[in-house]
Design a protein around this motif. Structure first.
Motif, PDB file in Angstrom:
ATOM      1  N   LEU A  72       0.841  -1.202   0.000  1.00  0.00           N
ATOM      2  CA  LEU A  72       0.000   0.000   0.000  1.00  0.00           C
ATOM      3  C   LEU A  72       0.874   1.250   0.000  1.00  0.00           C
ATOM      4  O   LEU A  72       0.629   2.188  -0.752  1.00  0.00           O
ATOM      5  CB  LEU A  72      -0.913   0.019   1.233  1.00  0.00           C
ATOM      6  CG  LEU A  72      -2.122  -0.912   1.206  1.00  0.00           C
ATOM      7  CD1 LEU A  72      -2.776  -0.968   2.584  1.00  0.00           C
ATOM      8  CD2 LEU A  72      -3.133  -0.440   0.178  1.00  0.00           C
ATOM      9  N   SER A  84     -15.782   3.490   3.587  1.00  0.00           N
ATOM     10  CA  SER A  84     -14.797   4.526   3.832  1.00  0.00           C
ATOM     11  C   SER A  84     -15.459   5.880   3.706  1.00  0.00           C
ATOM     12  O   SER A  84     -16.399   6.072   2.952  1.00  0.00           O
ATOM     13  CB  SER A  84     -13.667   4.407   2.823  1.00  0.00           C
ATOM     14  OG  SER A  84     -14.149   4.667   1.536  1.00  0.00           O
ATOM     15  N   TYR A 103       0.983   9.233  -4.699  1.00  0.00           N
ATOM     16  CA  TYR A 103       1.530   8.130  -5.495  1.00  0.00           C
ATOM     17  C   TYR A 103       2.713   8.598  -6.324  1.00  0.00           C
ATOM     18  O   TYR A 103       2.814   9.773  -6.679  1.00  0.00           O
ATOM     19  CB  TYR A 103       0.454   7.575  -6.440  1.00  0.00           C
ATOM     20  CG  TYR A 103      -0.652   6.849  -5.717  1.00  0.00           C
ATOM     21  CD1 TYR A 103      -0.586   5.482  -5.519  1.00  0.00           C
ATOM     22  CD2 TYR A 103      -1.742   7.547  -5.224  1.00  0.00           C
ATOM     23  CE1 TYR A 103      -1.601   4.818  -4.847  1.00  0.00           C
ATOM     24  CE2 TYR A 103      -2.767   6.891  -4.545  1.00  0.00           C
ATOM     25  CZ  TYR A 103      -2.690   5.525  -4.366  1.00  0.00           C
ATOM     26  OH  TYR A 103      -3.681   4.870  -3.695  1.00  0.00           O
TER      27      TYR A 103
ATOM     28  N   ARG B  83     -10.000   5.450   7.456  1.00  0.00           N
ATOM     29  CA  ARG B  83     -10.046   4.137   6.803  1.00  0.00           C
ATOM     30  C   ARG B  83      -9.656   4.275   5.341  1.00  0.00           C
ATOM     31  O   ARG B  83      -8.933   3.449   4.793  1.00  0.00           O
ATOM     32  CB  ARG B  83     -11.477   3.597   6.877  1.00  0.00           C
ATOM     33  CG  ARG B  83     -11.636   2.357   7.722  1.00  0.00           C
ATOM     34  CD  ARG B  83     -13.104   1.990   7.801  1.00  0.00           C
ATOM     35  NE  ARG B  83     -13.510   1.070   6.749  1.00  0.00           N
ATOM     36  CZ  ARG B  83     -13.173  -0.221   6.721  1.00  0.00           C
ATOM     37  NH1 ARG B  83     -12.450  -0.728   7.674  1.00  0.00           N
ATOM     38  NH2 ARG B  83     -13.572  -0.989   5.746  1.00  0.00           N
ATOM     39  N   GLN B  84     -10.156   5.314   4.715  1.00  0.00           N
ATOM     40  CA  GLN B  84      -9.818   5.552   3.312  1.00  0.00           C
ATOM     41  C   GLN B  84      -8.319   5.869   3.178  1.00  0.00           C
ATOM     42  O   GLN B  84      -7.642   5.343   2.307  1.00  0.00           O
ATOM     43  CB  GLN B  84     -10.671   6.707   2.776  1.00  0.00           C
ATOM     44  CG  GLN B  84     -10.350   7.155   1.362  1.00  0.00           C
ATOM     45  CD  GLN B  84     -10.692   6.097   0.317  1.00  0.00           C
ATOM     46  OE1 GLN B  84     -11.684   5.406   0.438  1.00  0.00           O
ATOM     47  NE2 GLN B  84      -9.854   5.964  -0.700  1.00  0.00           N
ATOM     48  N   LEU B  85      -7.810   6.714   4.077  1.00  0.00           N
ATOM     49  CA  LEU B  85      -6.391   7.080   3.988  1.00  0.00           C
ATOM     50  C   LEU B  85      -5.483   5.880   4.233  1.00  0.00           C
ATOM     51  O   LEU B  85      -4.376   5.818   3.709  1.00  0.00           O
ATOM     52  CB  LEU B  85      -6.069   8.175   5.007  1.00  0.00           C
ATOM     53  CG  LEU B  85      -6.408   9.602   4.600  1.00  0.00           C
ATOM     54  CD1 LEU B  85      -5.959  10.564   5.682  1.00  0.00           C
ATOM     55  CD2 LEU B  85      -5.758   9.977   3.272  1.00  0.00           C
ATOM     56  N   ALA B  86      -5.986   4.931   5.035  1.00  0.00           N
ATOM     57  CA  ALA B  86      -5.162   3.770   5.365  1.00  0.00           C
ATOM     58  C   ALA B  86      -4.841   2.932   4.127  1.00  0.00           C
ATOM     59  O   ALA B  86      -3.877   2.172   4.135  1.00  0.00           O
ATOM     60  CB  ALA B  86      -5.866   2.899   6.405  1.00  0.00           C
ATOM     61  N   VAL B  87      -5.619   3.053   3.071  1.00  0.00           N
ATOM     62  CA  VAL B  87      -5.335   2.274   1.863  1.00  0.00           C
ATOM     63  C   VAL B  87      -4.626   3.110   0.795  1.00  0.00           C
ATOM     64  O   VAL B  87      -4.518   2.699  -0.346  1.00  0.00           O
ATOM     65  CB  VAL B  87      -6.609   1.608   1.279  1.00  0.00           C
ATOM     66  CG1 VAL B  87      -7.158   0.594   2.271  1.00  0.00           C
ATOM     67  CG2 VAL B  87      -7.670   2.636   0.907  1.00  0.00           C
ATOM     68  N   THR B  88      -4.146   4.287   1.171  1.00  0.00           N
ATOM     69  CA  THR B  88      -3.325   5.087   0.259  1.00  0.00           C
ATOM     70  C   THR B  88      -1.870   4.977   0.717  1.00  0.00           C
ATOM     71  O   THR B  88      -1.615   4.467   1.806  1.00  0.00           O
ATOM     72  CB  THR B  88      -3.734   6.570   0.290  1.00  0.00           C
ATOM     73  OG1 THR B  88      -3.367   7.106   1.563  1.00  0.00           O
ATOM     74  CG2 THR B  88      -5.219   6.746   0.060  1.00  0.00           C
TER      75      THR B  88
END
Lengths: 294, 241
Positions: A72, A84, A103, B83-88
């Protein structure tokens, strides 16, 4: 070449209840994989563990040869989670641009917005969007990093036809380039239309894993409901097309691959057959039969 | 983290409710005390009072801004944004750093507006070097409250965190003599006040008005609170990961 996703003997227990029980999953690069199962089958738990968001009770997960969290951080994975949140006080394009900056090699913001069909409301504040529009924003966020692996949890929830079509078109284009997509769904048709491979999950276990056709053989077909004075399982089982028979009192339910042939033979064999109706197999009941539950 | 910090800065600039609560409100209170109400008799005392209250209100607004960084964290946590930031690719410390930097920047308007009101409306006159010193001292003085806010933000959910922080905000402001000078307090309360973080944050500014350096006690008390709040904040933050 490392596998896009690899789960080995993953189990997750909450006290006495087992959410996942010894799941193995290997996703090769370039595949589109559907994790299919009824609500509560463990799909989200499986994806959370695969992404390192939830620690497994036992077993290991790896993404493209890395521990999930590392993958990730490297920006190898684009993720759409079910619950989310989004920032309410910023514009759609602002949020996607800020995420792009995290990214190393993101795709152009306009392209992600277009692919997610979020370009029409890019200048709106997220707080003002409808549920379906918010889902499109989530899709744009999953795509923006131009990731090698896409993980989508129930991606089409709240999406209209146009949104769905756009999403699957993008997924196909990506897997065509050798990238990988794993999505969870409880819609059989979605898995049927878009996945190369289906992993059928029920009660925390993989009950079937293979190409769509193989799964369809297991859960597809239709059901014939009929009332009979004397329902003999053996005779019913021998009717053409019938795969499975369930008798409850005077009523029988036949699961069949060929409902036309089954019906013809049914009327020819049983003069008293009445209250006949056919129904498509709904997935929930198919899972019940597959897992031998009640 | 750069792009996320940019977004956070943009959000703090746009946060009109916050800006009004923590900039306009202290300014209006300040003008009420120094221009409308007759709290002290006219003359040299009035001038001193105007300068003293200017510092109090600037600290009050800035302290609120620092505390409510945590309020935003609590809201974002309960709405699932983390939660959203955790997958970035953004690591958790990138998020908290962006929040703190943007939050600390967002505190500056509270200080500048109240000092501006003092200089332009209430006739506070200070040596030119004192103004920038005030800005810096007040700014540094309220940083422990950012850590306290983060503690709340990672401990309580959304609205509950905000309510708790409002209580702490007013409690510490009053105890710290930001609303009424500690000189008016009874002995025991005054002693208590002198060990409170808001009073010591204010005292940095109050002393510089007279051209004095911060006392050792001020620095020790403030450093103590900073250590305690930072420790709590990092504990809660780690627990939430």
């Amino acid at each position: 070449m490392a596998n896009a996703l690899e789960l080995t003997a993953v189990s997750k227990r909450y006290g006495q209840t087992s959410a996942l029980d010894g799941v193995d999953l290997t996703a090769e690069q370039g595949q589109t994989i559907a994790v299919l199962g009824p609500n509560g089958a463990g799909k989200s738990t499986l994806l959370s563990i695969a992404l390192g968001l939830l620690p497994p009770t036992s077993g290991t997960a790896a993404i493209l040869g890395h521990p999930p969290v590392e993958a990730l951080r490297k920006g190898l994975v684009g993720v759409l989670l079910q619950e989310s949140g989004l920032l309410e006080d910023v514009r759609v394009d602002e949020l996607v641009t800020a995420t792009a900056g995290m990214y190393q090699k993101p795709m152009p913001v306009e392209r992600a917005l277009r692919a997610a069909r979020a370009d029409g409301f890019a200048a709106q504040r997220i707080g003002k969007l409808s549920g379906g529009q918010r889902q499109r924003v989530r899709i744009a966020l999953a795509l923006i990093g131009d990731p090698r692996l896409l993980v989508l949890d129930e991606p089409t929830v709240g999406l209209d036809v146009d949104g769905r079509r756009a999403l699957w078109q993008e997924v196909r284009a990506r897997t065509g380039e050798g990238r990988t997509a794993v999505f969870a769904t409880h819609y059989l048709t979605e898995a049927d239309d878009y996945a190369d491979r289906v992993i059928l999950l029920a009660k925390g276990k993989v009950v079937a894993d293979g190409p769509v056709e193989k799964i369809k053989e297991l859960v597809g077909g239709s059901e014939v409901h009929v009332t009979l004075d004397a329902a003999e399982v053996g005779v019913l089982q021998a009717l053409p097309g019938v795969r499975q028979v369930r008798v409850e009192g005077g009523a029988a339910v036949l699961r069949t691959n060929d409902s036309d042939a089954t019906l013809r033979a049914l009327f020819a064999t049983f003069a008293d057959a009445r209250d006949v109706r056919t129904a498509g197999t709904d997935l929930e009941s198919a899972f019940v039969s597959l897992t031998g539950g009640n | 983290m750069g792009s996320y910090l940019k977004l956070e800065l943009l959000r703090s600039v746009r946060n009109t409710t916050g800006l009004i609560m923590l900039t306009v409100f202290p300014l209006v209170l300040y003008l009420l005390w120094t221009k409308v109400l007759r709290v002290v008799p006219a003359g040299p005392q009035q001038v001193d009072f105007a300068a003293y209250t200017m510092v109090s209100m600037a600290v009050y607004g800035a302290m609120g801004g620092a505390l409510f960084i945590g309020g935003a964290i609590a809201m974002e946590r309960s709405k699932g944004w983390l939660r959203q930031l955790a997958v970035t690719p953004l690591p958790a410390h990138g998020y908290i750093s962006a929040k703190l930097i943007a939050g600390a920047t967002g505190v500056l308007p509270s200080i500048l507006v109240v000092l501006g009101g003092g200089a332009l409306i209430s006739g506070v006159r200070l040596p030119p070097g004192t103004w920038p010193a005030l800005v810096v001292l007040i700014w540094v003085g309220v940083m422990p409250f950012a850590a306290l806010g983060v503690t709340f933000g990672y401990t309580m959910n959304g609205q509950a965190a905000n309510l708790a922080m409002i209580a702490v905000f007013f409690g510490l402001s009053v105890l710290g003599g930001l609303w009424l000078p500690v000189q008016l307090m009874p002995e025991f309360m005054r002693t208590l006040a002198e060990y409170s973080p808001a009073y010591q944050a204010g005292s940095l500014g109050w002393r510089v008005l007279a051209g004095d350096w911060p006392t050792v006690k001020s620095l020790v008390v403030l450093a103590g609170w900073t250590l305690l709040f930072s420790g709590l904040a990092s504990w809660r933050y780690r627990r939430a990961l």
